[in-house]
Design a protein around this motif. Structure first.
Motif, PDB file in Angstrom:
ATOM      1  N   ALA A  12       0.834  -1.206   0.000  1.00  0.00           N
ATOM      2  CA  ALA A  12       0.000   0.000   0.000  1.00  0.00           C
ATOM      3  C   ALA A  12       0.867   1.253   0.000  1.00  0.00           C
ATOM      4  O   ALA A  12       0.539   2.247  -0.665  1.00  0.00           O
ATOM      5  CB  ALA A  12      -0.945  -0.009   1.202  1.00  0.00           C
ATOM      6  N   LEU A  13       1.980   1.228   0.722  1.00  0.00           N
ATOM      7  CA  LEU A  13       2.879   2.388   0.746  1.00  0.00           C
ATOM      8  C   LEU A  13       3.551   2.591  -0.611  1.00  0.00           C
ATOM      9  O   LEU A  13       3.792   3.717  -1.041  1.00  0.00           O
ATOM     10  CB  LEU A  13       3.948   2.215   1.836  1.00  0.00           C
ATOM     11  N   ARG A  15       2.309   2.287  -3.407  1.00  0.00           N
ATOM     12  CA  ARG A  15       1.442   2.966  -4.369  1.00  0.00           C
ATOM     13  C   ARG A  15       1.524   4.479  -4.274  1.00  0.00           C
ATOM     14  O   ARG A  15       1.018   5.192  -5.149  1.00  0.00           O
ATOM     15  CB  ARG A  15      -0.006   2.526  -4.166  1.00  0.00           C
ATOM     16  N   LEU A  42      -2.053   8.517  10.642  1.00  0.00           N
ATOM     17  CA  LEU A  42      -2.092   8.535   9.174  1.00  0.00           C
ATOM     18  C   LEU A  42      -3.313   7.791   8.655  1.00  0.00           C
ATOM     19  O   LEU A  42      -3.986   8.260   7.735  1.00  0.00           O
ATOM     20  CB  LEU A  42      -0.802   7.927   8.621  1.00  0.00           C
ATOM     21  N   ALA A  43      -3.614   6.653   9.272  1.00  0.00           N
ATOM     22  CA  ALA A  43      -4.798   5.894   8.831  1.00  0.00           C
ATOM     23  C   ALA A  43      -6.055   6.739   8.992  1.00  0.00           C
ATOM     24  O   ALA A  43      -6.892   6.817   8.082  1.00  0.00           O
ATOM     25  CB  ALA A  43      -4.919   4.598   9.634  1.00  0.00           C
ATOM     26  N   LEU A  46      -6.098   9.632   6.404  1.00  0.00           N
ATOM     27  CA  LEU A  46      -6.434   9.152   5.060  1.00  0.00           C
ATOM     28  C   LEU A  46      -7.943   8.991   4.934  1.00  0.00           C
ATOM     29  O   LEU A  46      -8.561   9.496   3.986  1.00  0.00           O
ATOM     30  CB  LEU A  46      -5.749   7.803   4.798  1.00  0.00           C
ATOM     31  N   THR A  47      -8.523   8.288   5.885  1.00  0.00           N
ATOM     32  CA  THR A  47      -9.965   8.054   5.829  1.00  0.00           C
ATOM     33  C   THR A  47     -10.722   9.374   5.896  1.00  0.00           C
ATOM     34  O   THR A  47     -11.648   9.616   5.105  1.00  0.00           O
ATOM     35  CB  THR A  47     -10.379   7.135   6.988  1.00  0.00           C
ATOM     36  N   MET A  50     -10.330  11.415   2.574  1.00  0.00           N
ATOM     37  CA  MET A  50     -11.075  10.832   1.449  1.00  0.00           C
ATOM     38  C   MET A  50     -12.578  11.038   1.630  1.00  0.00           C
ATOM     39  O   MET A  50     -13.315  11.223   0.673  1.00  0.00           O
ATOM     40  CB  MET A  50     -10.757   9.343   1.297  1.00  0.00           C
ATOM     41  N   TYR A  62      -9.718  21.243  -4.130  1.00  0.00           N
ATOM     42  CA  TYR A  62     -10.258  20.406  -3.065  1.00  0.00           C
ATOM     43  C   TYR A  62     -10.671  21.246  -1.876  1.00  0.00           C
ATOM     44  O   TYR A  62      -9.955  22.166  -1.469  1.00  0.00           O
ATOM     45  CB  TYR A  62      -9.223  19.371  -2.625  1.00  0.00           C
TER      46      TYR A  62
ATOM     47  N   LEU B  31      -3.453  10.969  -4.070  1.00  0.00           N
ATOM     48  CA  LEU B  31      -4.463  10.060  -3.521  1.00  0.00           C
ATOM     49  C   LEU B  31      -5.863  10.619  -3.752  1.00  0.00           C
ATOM     50  O   LEU B  31      -6.770   9.900  -4.185  1.00  0.00           O
ATOM     51  CB  LEU B  31      -4.221   9.841  -2.025  1.00  0.00           C
ATOM     52  N   LEU B  32      -6.048  11.914  -3.480  1.00  0.00           N
ATOM     53  CA  LEU B  32      -7.364  12.519  -3.649  1.00  0.00           C
ATOM     54  C   LEU B  32      -7.833  12.429  -5.089  1.00  0.00           C
ATOM     55  O   LEU B  32      -8.995  12.158  -5.375  1.00  0.00           O
ATOM     56  CB  LEU B  32      -7.319  13.990  -3.237  1.00  0.00           C
ATOM     57  N   GLN B  33      -6.893  12.662  -6.004  1.00  0.00           N
ATOM     58  CA  GLN B  33      -7.278  12.838  -7.392  1.00  0.00           C
ATOM     59  C   GLN B  33      -7.299  11.530  -8.169  1.00  0.00           C
ATOM     60  O   GLN B  33      -8.175  11.317  -8.998  1.00  0.00           O
ATOM     61  CB  GLN B  33      -6.274  13.796  -8.035  1.00  0.00           C
ATOM     62  N   ASP B  35      -6.221   8.132  -6.727  1.00  0.00           N
ATOM     63  CA  ASP B  35      -6.135   6.822  -6.094  1.00  0.00           C
ATOM     64  C   ASP B  35      -6.815   6.795  -4.722  1.00  0.00           C
ATOM     65  O   ASP B  35      -6.215   6.465  -3.716  1.00  0.00           O
ATOM     66  CB  ASP B  35      -4.648   6.423  -5.965  1.00  0.00           C
ATOM     67  N   ARG B  36      -8.106   7.117  -4.708  1.00  0.00           N
ATOM     68  CA  ARG B  36      -8.859   7.075  -3.450  1.00  0.00           C
ATOM     69  C   ARG B  36      -8.942   5.651  -2.932  1.00  0.00           C
ATOM     70  O   ARG B  36      -8.905   5.404  -1.733  1.00  0.00           O
ATOM     71  CB  ARG B  36     -10.262   7.644  -3.651  1.00  0.00           C
ATOM     72  N   ASP B  37      -9.035   4.730  -3.860  1.00  0.00           N
ATOM     73  CA  ASP B  37      -9.023   3.324  -3.481  1.00  0.00           C
ATOM     74  C   ASP B  37      -7.718   2.981  -2.758  1.00  0.00           C
ATOM     75  O   ASP B  37      -7.723   2.304  -1.721  1.00  0.00           O
ATOM     76  CB  ASP B  37      -9.162   2.490  -4.761  1.00  0.00           C
ATOM     77  N   GLY B  38      -6.590   3.463  -3.297  1.00  0.00           N
ATOM     78  CA  GLY B  38      -5.289   3.221  -2.669  1.00  0.00           C
ATOM     79  C   GLY B  38      -5.203   3.850  -1.283  1.00  0.00           C
ATOM     80  O   GLY B  38      -4.573   3.296  -0.380  1.00  0.00           O
ATOM     81  N   ALA B  39      -5.852   5.006  -1.111  1.00  0.00           N
ATOM     82  CA  ALA B  39      -5.833   5.669   0.200  1.00  0.00           C
ATOM     83  C   ALA B  39      -6.572   4.822   1.229  1.00  0.00           C
ATOM     84  O   ALA B  39      -6.110   4.634   2.356  1.00  0.00           O
ATOM     85  CB  ALA B  39      -6.466   7.052   0.089  1.00  0.00           C
ATOM     86  N   HIS B  40      -7.716   4.296   0.833  1.00  0.00           N
ATOM     87  CA  HIS B  40      -8.482   3.453   1.762  1.00  0.00           C
ATOM     88  C   HIS B  40      -7.712   2.168   2.052  1.00  0.00           C
ATOM     89  O   HIS B  40      -7.689   1.686   3.181  1.00  0.00           O
ATOM     90  CB  HIS B  40      -9.869   3.150   1.189  1.00  0.00           C
ATOM     91  N   ARG B  41      -7.073   1.628   1.021  1.00  0.00           N
ATOM     92  CA  ARG B  41      -6.305   0.412   1.223  1.00  0.00           C
ATOM     93  C   ARG B  41      -5.139   0.676   2.188  1.00  0.00           C
ATOM     94  O   ARG B  41      -4.847  -0.128   3.067  1.00  0.00           O
ATOM     95  CB  ARG B  41      -5.766  -0.082  -0.122  1.00  0.00           C
ATOM     96  N   LEU B  42      -4.467   1.823   2.015  1.00  0.00           N
ATOM     97  CA  LEU B  42      -3.351   2.156   2.893  1.00  0.00           C
ATOM     98  C   LEU B  42      -3.818   2.344   4.332  1.00  0.00           C
ATOM     99  O   LEU B  42      -3.178   1.869   5.272  1.00  0.00           O
ATOM    100  CB  LEU B  42      -2.645   3.427   2.382  1.00  0.00           C
ATOM    101  N   ALA B  43      -4.964   3.008   4.498  1.00  0.00           N
ATOM    102  CA  ALA B  43      -5.499   3.201   5.857  1.00  0.00           C
ATOM    103  C   ALA B  43      -5.760   1.851   6.511  1.00  0.00           C
ATOM    104  O   ALA B  43      -5.398   1.614   7.671  1.00  0.00           O
ATOM    105  CB  ALA B  43      -6.778   4.032   5.796  1.00  0.00           C
TER     106      ALA B  43
END
Lengths: 195, 195
Positions: A12-13, A15, A42-43, A46-47, A50, A62, B31-33, B35-43
């Protein structure tokens, strides 16, 4: 080692932009060993980001609100509209303190080779906004890269066709630089635009 | 811009090793623009790893189980114990395929200037383990940095005092390198240890 939770974290990092497998490993071990609190923070960040960050309905940057803080500021000069590629570029212009108008954030640039055309970066919305009768000047502040120039050129053509005044950030020698180390194309532009 | 959720994300990303404010901004916008999926995965990966990863009770590396996959492998040679600074170093040795024994992971190195002494990196546990009657050779594979050398020296002294055979990874010219570009101290060591 076959440790799914660790592998998932490293993946995940990885990416993140600019993070390779070695950096991702280093980050993961750093968090595990020295900064578990930072990992949880950080978790959560991120949540939270988003969930809460969305696009300003006016300039596309944004924001957590319907309108961003710049667009909702009545003291900004709505006659000047500055077009930038990204919120980071907008932030850099704001920090420079050189602009009091409003922004339009493209969220990208025209990339002909990747099939990213004007509509994908919001050119239609920009044109609709620019002809609202309030905007008098559109300042194209896209980057001075090949793609930034293509974007500026395409937007300038469309905006001028609608009778708008279109300007571009000046090119020239950056502050603090010695001429000896400035690239030749920049020197040539600075000479051509001398004043 | 005053956007708390975005600022919190940028601040949290900045705490990662090797990430400055510009990289953190770039990561947040990416991440915002894109890879939001990646942000959730990282969290999720962050939370999961912090919850599930703990220290192997035998070698101190990170694992989800009581014993890590290396320590619980009956085919590893328990007579050889390799001491490394970090799980990343252990992973590098494993990838080299040059070692079939067991490990002890210090999770750090002696840093006299920062007040990190032998006990802080688990030297006592290492000594207790090394005198278990099974270990015949302790291979010190800490880094060849000033702190790594200090750590190896301190551990070697304590281990030898207990009658153990202590070795150190060989220094020498790295594979694939031309002598011309190898630093002089490495060449001197390679000459001294020639065989």
């Amino acid at each position: 080692m076959v440790e799914p939770a660790l592998d998932a974290l490293i993946d995940a990092l990885r990416r993140l932009p600019g993070v390779g497998v070695k950096s991702a490993q280093r980050m993961a071990f750093h968090l595990l060993q020295h900064d578990r609190d930072g990992a949880h923070r950080l978790a959560g960040a991120l949540t939270g980001a988003m969930q809460r960050m969305r696009h300003c309905s006016r300039c596309h940057t944004y924001t957590e609100a319907e309108l961003c803080s710049t667009c909702s500021n009545p003291r900004r000069d709505a006659r000047q509209l500055c077009v930038v590629e990204t919120p980071a570029d907008q932030a850099a212009l704001e920090r420079s303190g050189s602009f009091t108008g409003l922004y339009f954030v493209l969220l990208g640039r025209i990339r002909p080779l990747q099939g990213v055309g004007p509509e994908a970066i919001g050119a239609d919305e920009l044109l609709a906004r620019a002809v609202d009768g309030v905007v008098e000047e559109v300042i194209l502040a896209t980057g001075f890269t090949a793609e930034g120039e293509v974007t500026a050129h395409a937007l300038a053509t469309a905006l001028k066709a609608r009778g708008l005044k279109v300007t571009r950030l000046a090119r020239g020698v950056p502050a603090g630089s010695e001429l000896e180390y400035v690239d030749l194309s920049t020197i040539a532009h600075a000479m051509g635009d001398r004043r």
